[in-house]
Design an enzyme around this catalytic site. Structure first.
Site, PDB file in Angstrom:
ATOM      1  N   GLU A  76       0.647  -1.015  -0.055  1.00  0.00           N
ATOM      2  CA  GLU A  76      -0.091  -0.028   0.013  1.00  0.00           C
ATOM      3  C   GLU A  76       0.811   1.266  -0.125  1.00  0.00           C
ATOM      4  O   GLU A  76       0.530   2.075  -0.570  1.00  0.00           O
ATOM      5  CB  GLU A  76      -0.839  -0.157   1.159  1.00  0.00           C
ATOM      6  CG  GLU A  76      -1.918  -1.308   1.216  1.00  0.00           C
ATOM      7  CD  GLU A  76      -2.668  -1.251  -0.161  1.00  0.00           C
ATOM      8  OE1 GLU A  76      -2.887  -0.132  -0.872  1.00  0.00           O
ATOM      9  OE2 GLU A  76      -3.349  -2.437  -0.380  1.00  0.00           O
TER      10      GLU A  76
ATOM     11  N   HIS B 297      -4.875  -5.832 -11.150  1.00  0.00           N
ATOM     12  CA  HIS B 297      -4.582  -6.968 -10.339  1.00  0.00           C
ATOM     13  C   HIS B 297      -4.014  -8.033 -10.867  1.00  0.00           C
ATOM     14  O   HIS B 297      -3.402  -8.845 -10.280  1.00  0.00           O
ATOM     15  CB  HIS B 297      -5.409  -7.010  -9.087  1.00  0.00           C
ATOM     16  CG  HIS B 297      -5.615  -5.775  -8.313  1.00  0.00           C
ATOM     17  ND1 HIS B 297      -6.562  -4.856  -8.574  1.00  0.00           N
ATOM     18  CD2 HIS B 297      -5.204  -5.274  -7.193  1.00  0.00           C
ATOM     19  CE1 HIS B 297      -6.757  -3.922  -7.845  1.00  0.00           C
ATOM     20  NE2 HIS B 297      -5.784  -4.067  -6.919  1.00  0.00           N
TER      21      HIS B 297
END
Ligand SMILES: [Zn+2]
Length: 545
Positions: A360, A447
């Protein structure tokens, strides 16, 4: 029932997972005041009461006509007993050591008074012998010497003075002999890189230092996280309270959103300096993971690439845990320069594994550098950058409770069958990611299109075929059936980071990534070096030519 989160929040954030961001409807129900909100309301009411009493109490306490009380805090007991805390002002000047607490019965009658200093304040003159700018010059010149005799033996000496505030005239009463003094704030840096913000009080008659107070205090705490096990934490001490705020790493901190979905939450703090118990029963455990993950990510970027924080500006990010309700995701949001972790299914499975933390925060690094568009092939490269650096953070941490590997989120069990979220050695093992480039790869969710670059990174690090690394078994294939040896993950990471920060742009696609990493390898190891040739062969092995 699952609903989409408000669009604004989603669009500005880069999440760990694809698909709908799940938030239970409970998180969006009509607001009923939380216990915290009720307590805040009660405190505001009590403070208003104290402010209203300031004038009458100054008279009742027979303070001089130059003295004023200013309400600072108020506590009202269940039986109505009041404890009203005041600071004092003398002829318009703050009085250091002028604070007092008035204890009143429920009917307002005074029971007793606790004063910091008993002395009466009566100054013969309000004109200082030393001018304000002279006081600042004296303080700045003397500050390195005064810091050296700090009470904390482990505080390293001040090596740089960045800024000195205006000298503010005050009354110094703490030692029982009230007199004029200056209060000056000096900001700088200690030898070990810890920032310093000191408040110094100097005598307005002779410049003598009366008091120094370092407002940035670090302490060595301990944490027990859900995933990290027992780890050291650098915390911040304020009086008897310790908080999850790390002044040695840009003041990065961790707060409790308590099921909320915005705001800064409440900073984790306690009086023991031990956080969490290793289980989700303690709200602090997930916070330990987040804070330690942020610290490790900071250290990884600093010690591996010489990067100071996500934006390379020395500023730490906020981590927010206990985001939303049944929220099975984690995300970075550049607009708040903060990251958020859900508690997972039934709010009992936080997503605070360290490769997720590294993933992140690396989105923040990408935003501050190449700023790869979060769609198409550049989106896949953006996601892969986070998986690559998140994995490197996991290797950097090298925790016994979380042995490092080339899988993403292998401990958070998002699939419910104990399998990792993503595999870098063979991305298609997740059932959706691409192992190799093809003309359609940019149409995949970011992703999944990330798989090509994740696969590249694994092959460049470890090479192809079946092998066991750190106890984990891999079997990484190649598009062209070539056999690759790998150059090691440290070199692979150096090449990727240099490409990200030096060559990639917002629109870089896979062909551009091949060119950028080759340029980076040439810069670092020489054009035609073994590393350079390995980068070329590895891109070919994932069908990027
Ligand atoms: Zn991501």
């Amino acid at each position: 029932m699952k609903r989409k989160l408000a669009a604004v929040a989603v669009l500005s954030a880069t999440a760990l997972l694809t698909g709908v961001i799940q938030v239970s409807t409970a998180a969006q129900a009509a607001p009923t005041p939380s216990p915290q909100a009720q307590a805040a309301q009660q405190h505001a009411t009590a403070l208003k009461l104290a402010a209203g009493q300031a004038g009458p109490l100054a008279k009742a306490l027979k303070l001089g006509d130059k003295e004023q009380l200013v309400a600072k805090d108020a506590v009202v007991d269940k039986d109505g007993t009041r404890h009203l805390r005041f600071e004092r002002i003398y002829a318009g000047l703050p009085v250091i050591g002028g604070d007092l607490v008035v204890h009143q019965k429920a009917d307002g009658s005074v029971k007793s008074v606790d004063k910091a200093v008993a002395a009466r304040i009566a100054l013969p003159s309000l004109t200082p012998k030393i001018a304000a700018d002279q006081a600042v010059a004296q303080v700045t010149a003397g500050v390195k010497a005064t810091v050296g005799v700090s009470a904390d033996a482990d505080e390293s000496p001040l090596t740089e003075v960045h800024r000195a505030g205006r000298a503010e005239l005050v009354v110094w009463a703490t030692d029982g002999t009230p007199r004029l003094a200056y209060r000056t704030t000096v900001e700088g840096l200690r030898a070990d890189g810890t920032p310093s913000r000191q408040i110094l009080v100097t005598d307005a008659a002779d410049g003598r230092v009366l008091a120094t107070h370092e407002t940035i205090e670090t302490a060595a705490g301990t944490g027990n996280g859900v995933f990290v096990g027992q780890v050291p934490l650098t915390t911040t001490q304020s009086g008897s309270s310790y908080s999850l705020k790390d002044a040695s790493r840009g003041d990065q901190s961790t707060s409790d959103l308590n099921g909320g979905t915005d705001g800064t939450g409440s900073l984790f703090a306690n009086t023991s300096n031990n956080f969490g118990d290793g289980t989700v029963n303690s709200r602090e455990s997930a916070a330990v993971d987040a804070q330690f993950g942020a610290a490790t990510t900071w250290d990884f970027y600093k010690n591996t690439f010489g990067r100071s924080g996500i934006r390379n500006d020395g500023v730490g990010a906020l981590s927010r845990v206990h985001y939303g309700s049944n929220y099975v995701n984690a995300f970075w949001d550049d607009s708040c320069f903060c990251m958020s972790y859900g508690d997972g299914n039934n709010d009992t499975a936080p997503l605070t594994e360290i490769d997720v933390a590294g993933h992140e925060m690396s989105h923040g690094v990408t935003a501050a550098t190449a700023n790869l568009n979060y769609s198409g092939e550049s989106g896949g490269l953006n996601e892969a950058t986070s998986d690559i650096m998140g994995t490197m953070v996991e290797w950097y941490a090298n925790l016994p409770s979380n042995p490092p590997n080339y899988w993403i989120g292998e401990l958070i069990n998002l699939r419910g069958d104990g399998s990792p979220l993503r595999y870098m050695d063979q991305p298609s093992k997740d059932g959706a990611s691409a192992d190799y480039w093809d003309a359609n790869v940019g149409n995949l969710d970011v992703h999944y299109s990330s798989g090509v670059a994740n696969h590249f990174f694994y092959l460049l690090s470890e090479g192809s075929g079946a092998k066991t690394v750190n106890g984990f078994s891999y079997n990484s294939p190649t598009y062209d059936n070539s056999t690759l040896a790998g150059i090691g993950r440290d070199k692979a990471a150096q090449i990727w980071y240099r490409a990200l920060t030096t060559y990639f742009t917002s629109t870089t696609d896979y062909a551009g990534a091949r060119a950028g990493t080759l340029s980076a390898a040439a810069d670092l190891y020489g054009s035609g070096s073994a590393e350079y040739n390995a980068v070329a062969a590895t891109w070919t092995a994932v069908n990027v030519n």
